[in-house]
Design a protein around this motif. Structure first.
Motif, PDB file in Angstrom:
ATOM      1  N   ILE A  17       0.840  -1.203   0.000  1.00 33.71           N
ATOM      2  CA  ILE A  17       0.000   0.000   0.000  1.00 33.71           C
ATOM      3  C   ILE A  17       0.874   1.252   0.000  1.00 33.71           C
ATOM      4  O   ILE A  17       0.593   2.219  -0.720  1.00 33.71           O
ATOM      5  N   GLU A  18       1.948   1.254   0.768  1.00 38.02           N
ATOM      6  CA  GLU A  18       2.875   2.392   0.775  1.00 38.02           C
ATOM      7  C   GLU A  18       3.473   2.603  -0.614  1.00 38.02           C
ATOM      8  O   GLU A  18       3.600   3.741  -1.075  1.00 38.02           O
ATOM      9  N   SER A  19       3.828   1.514  -1.292  1.00 35.87           N
ATOM     10  CA  SER A  19       4.357   1.623  -2.659  1.00 35.87           C
ATOM     11  C   SER A  19       3.316   2.209  -3.603  1.00 35.87           C
ATOM     12  O   SER A  19       3.625   3.055  -4.442  1.00 35.87           O
ATOM     13  N   LEU A  20       2.073   1.760  -3.461  1.00 38.10           N
ATOM     14  CA  LEU A  20       0.981   2.276  -4.285  1.00 38.10           C
ATOM     15  C   LEU A  20       0.794   3.774  -4.049  1.00 38.10           C
ATOM     16  O   LEU A  20       0.750   4.569  -4.995  1.00 38.10           O
ATOM     17  N   LEU A  21       0.709   4.160  -2.791  1.00 34.83           N
ATOM     18  CA  LEU A  21       0.428   5.558  -2.450  1.00 34.83           C
ATOM     19  C   LEU A  21       1.582   6.498  -2.780  1.00 34.83           C
ATOM     20  O   LEU A  21       1.373   7.700  -2.950  1.00 34.83           O
TER      21      LEU A  21
END
Length: 128
Positions: free
Chosen positions: A13-17
């Motif tokens: 999720i951190e990579s996505l955001l």
């Protein structure tokens, strides 16, 4: 095992955001359409908050097709967000390429649970 799984999903999720944003209108037009045909998870941001998290469903055109579906004139997402298509096309999209179908689903569901975007219809189903 559970702690590692949660950590792994948090990292995804951190990579996505933190991925580079692109306007909806740019995703659905050439040449950006061609550059966004990967399978994965995506989030849509209105400039203030994340309003939707989704995943590709295996279609040949991946993220680009999903965004195109959301941006068309009569879209359920546009209706839920209570905006017109012109406004929606100014929103930003971030995406993360994820080839594994099961992992895509897990990332999408985890992101929805954590960010609670208004466009994902959690808890909004009426029971008659």
């Amino acid at each position: 095992m559970t702690k590692k799984a949660i950590q792994s999903l948090s990292e995804k999720i951190e990579s996505l955001l933190s991925s580079s944003p692109i306007k909806v209108s740019d995703v659905i037009s050439s040449p950006n359409y061609e550059n966004n045909r990967h399978q994965g998870v995506y989030c849509i941001h209105d400039g203030n908050k994340f309003v939707y998290i989704g995943q590709t469903i295996g279609g040949r055109d991946g993220i680009a097709l999903r965004i195109w579906d959301h941006a068309k004139e009569i879209s359920e997402l546009v209706e839920v967000l209570k905006v017109d298509t012109e406004t929606f096309q100014t929103y930003l999209v971030r995406s993360l390429e994820v080839k594994d179908v099961r992992l895509r689903s897990r990332i999408e569901l985890f992101g929805i649970a954590v960010l609670d975007p208004e466009g994902n219809k959690l808890g909004k189903t009426k029971i008659n």
